[in-house]
Design a protein around this motif. Structure first.
Motif, PDB file in Angstrom:
ATOM      1  N   UNK A 118      33.176  22.610  79.492  1.00 65.60           N
ATOM      2  CA  UNK A 118      32.410  23.819  79.850  1.00 65.60           C
ATOM      3  C   UNK A 118      31.663  23.703  81.170  1.00 65.60           C
ATOM      4  N   UNK A 119      32.247  23.082  82.156  1.00 62.78           N
ATOM      5  CA  UNK A 119      31.705  23.184  83.494  1.00 62.78           C
ATOM      6  C   UNK A 119      30.576  22.233  83.835  1.00 62.78           C
ATOM      7  N   UNK A 138      25.371  26.918  86.444  1.00 63.72           N
ATOM      8  CA  UNK A 138      25.708  28.224  86.996  1.00 63.72           C
ATOM      9  C   UNK A 138      24.975  29.399  86.378  1.00 63.72           C
ATOM     10  N   UNK A 139      24.122  29.133  85.401  1.00 66.29           N
ATOM     11  CA  UNK A 139      23.387  30.196  84.712  1.00 66.29           C
ATOM     12  C   UNK A 139      22.121  30.522  85.498  1.00 66.29           C
ATOM     13  N   UNK A 140      21.957  31.782  85.906  1.00 64.70           N
ATOM     14  CA  UNK A 140      20.778  32.173  86.678  1.00 64.70           C
ATOM     15  C   UNK A 140      19.749  32.921  85.815  1.00 64.70           C
ATOM     16  N   UNK A 141      19.989  32.973  84.530  1.00 61.19           N
ATOM     17  CA  UNK A 141      19.026  33.581  83.629  1.00 61.19           C
ATOM     18  C   UNK A 141      18.105  32.531  83.029  1.00 61.19           C
ATOM     19  N   UNK A 150      13.398  27.486  81.094  1.00 61.27           N
ATOM     20  CA  UNK A 150      13.822  27.078  82.428  1.00 61.27           C
ATOM     21  C   UNK A 150      14.721  28.134  83.066  1.00 61.27           C
ATOM     22  N   UNK A 151      14.748  28.098  84.375  1.00 58.42           N
ATOM     23  CA  UNK A 151      15.640  28.984  85.130  1.00 58.42           C
ATOM     24  C   UNK A 151      16.066  28.269  86.396  1.00 58.42           C
ATOM     25  N   UNK A 152      17.341  28.371  86.723  1.00 57.11           N
ATOM     26  CA  UNK A 152      17.865  27.858  87.987  1.00 57.11           C
ATOM     27  C   UNK A 152      18.124  29.058  88.881  1.00 57.11           C
ATOM     28  N   UNK A 153      17.386  29.146  89.974  1.00 59.07           N
ATOM     29  CA  UNK A 153      17.447  30.324  90.843  1.00 59.07           C
ATOM     30  C   UNK A 153      17.987  29.949  92.223  1.00 59.07           C
ATOM     31  N   UNK A 154      18.610  30.915  92.859  1.00 58.78           N
ATOM     32  CA  UNK A 154      19.072  30.706  94.218  1.00 58.78           C
ATOM     33  C   UNK A 154      17.905  30.572  95.179  1.00 58.78           C
ATOM     34  N   UNK A 155      18.130  29.852  96.274  1.00 55.24           N
ATOM     35  CA  UNK A 155      17.096  29.627  97.291  1.00 55.24           C
ATOM     36  C   UNK A 155      17.757  29.630  98.663  1.00 55.24           C
ATOM     37  N   UNK A 158      21.409  27.861 100.623  1.00 51.88           N
ATOM     38  CA  UNK A 158      22.275  27.502  99.491  1.00 51.88           C
ATOM     39  C   UNK A 158      21.660  26.457  98.568  1.00 51.88           C
ATOM     40  N   UNK A 159      20.360  26.236  98.658  1.00 52.01           N
ATOM     41  CA  UNK A 159      19.688  25.350  97.716  1.00 52.01           C
ATOM     42  C   UNK A 159      19.464  26.088  96.397  1.00 52.01           C
ATOM     43  N   UNK A 160      19.021  25.336  95.395  1.00 52.66           N
ATOM     44  CA  UNK A 160      18.672  25.921  94.109  1.00 52.66           C
ATOM     45  C   UNK A 160      17.251  25.524  93.749  1.00 52.66           C
ATOM     46  N   UNK A 161      16.546  26.428  93.133  1.00 56.11           N
ATOM     47  CA  UNK A 161      15.171  26.187  92.699  1.00 56.11           C
ATOM     48  C   UNK A 161      15.150  26.073  91.177  1.00 56.11           C
ATOM     49  N   UNK A 162      14.578  24.987  90.685  1.00 52.32           N
ATOM     50  CA  UNK A 162      14.440  24.790  89.245  1.00 52.32           C
ATOM     51  C   UNK A 162      13.034  25.210  88.837  1.00 52.32           C
ATOM     52  N   UNK A 163      12.951  26.138  87.889  1.00 50.29           N
ATOM     53  CA  UNK A 163      11.684  26.737  87.474  1.00 50.29           C
ATOM     54  C   UNK A 163      11.456  26.439  85.998  1.00 50.29           C
ATOM     55  N   UNK A 164      10.234  26.039  85.646  1.00 49.13           N
ATOM     56  CA  UNK A 164       9.854  25.806  84.252  1.00 49.13           C
ATOM     57  C   UNK A 164       8.678  26.703  83.889  1.00 49.13           C
TER      58      UNK A 164
END
Length: 263
Positions: A118-119, A138-141, A150-155, A158-164
């Motif tokens: 599963x990726x 790949x989940x942005x929700x 938690x949420x993985x958001x675009x930044x 092309x970086x990603x921001x990890x939010x808790x």
């Protein structure tokens, strides 16, 4: 890692060898690691060297039955996952400070892990109080986890921001890295008066109940079902006994803060 080393690592974290590099296997290994191997910075204050090679990190975690900070824990975990057939990429990240500003490059080491069913997943057993399970890359929700939401958001770039729980934790650069690339970051956190690792003593792990036990200097904190209890340890003997009882770490002397002076 050979078969004997793999089996020793799996015994260290109290789990068996997975039949295949699947998502469920990754989840099981991730949680077992967090429950067994503490996040700790004792080497910084005991004057111990930190060698960023797969062999040295596995030796520390498995043979010496110690923990470490992000470079050590995720570096060792990457070696285990690779040996078990997972596709693992090391990623550098910058940790947000209390003012919401990202820290130095190579501030943190995280893992991108591909499973056969599963990726891609963001695995991180080296960030202290963080997700108990890997996060879907790949989940942005919002992603519910025993450690929070938690949420993985675009930044930008092309970086990603990890939010808790609505608060940014770190900024991930998606370019693949090698373990040696993190040498300067590890040196900074071992030696800089601005590093939070030189300003405090910490040893912490997830408990079987989903709570957490943390020893910060002589303050022992346990969290169960959201309820925090603290106790102040009075003697060196009590501190050493707490390291042994709660973390399986046997020390000859109590770690003392070694704060570097500004020059």
């Amino acid at each position: 890692m050979d078969t004997e080393q793999i089996d020793a690592y799996l015994r260290r974290i109290g789990t068996g060898r997975p039949a295949a590099p699947t998502t469920q296997a990754l989840r099981d290994l991730h949680l077992a690691h967090l429950r067994s191997v503490p996040f700790e910075n004792l080497s910084v204050h005991l004057g111990e060297d930190i060698e960023l090679t797969g062999k040295a990190l596995v030796t520390k975690v498995v043979d010496a039955r110690r923990g470490g900070f992000c470079y050590e824990l995720n570096g060792a975990f990457a070696a285990l996952l690779t040996a078990l057939g997972f596709d693992v990429t090391l990623l550098q990240a910058r940790v947000y400070d209390d003012a919401g500003q990202p820290g130095i490059p190579y501030d943190h080491l995280a893992l991108r892990v591909r499973t056969e069913d599963s990726g891609d997943w963001l695995a991180d057993v080296g960030f202290g109080a963080h997700s108990h399970l890997p996060l879907a890359f790949g989940d942005r929700g919002e992603q519910a986890d025993p450690g929070g939401t938690f949420r993985i958001a675009g930044a930008p770039e092309d970086d990603l921001q990890v939010v808790k729980d609505g608060k940014p934790q770190y900024l991930v650069d998606l370019r693949p890295r090698a373990l040696a690339d993190f040498t300067a970051g590890a040196w900074y956190h071992r030696t800089s008066p601005d590093s939070h690792f030189t300003r405090s003593l910490v040893c912490s792990r997830v408990t079987g109940s989903g709570g957490r036990v943390t020893l910060s200097g002589r303050t022992l904190t346990t969290t169960v079902d959201g309820e925090r209890r603290t106790a102040e340890l009075a003697t060196e003997a009590e501190v050493l006994a707490a390291y042994d009882r709660h973390f399986g770490i046997v020390l000859e002397r109590e770690p003392q803060l070694r704060r570097p002076e500004r020059t």
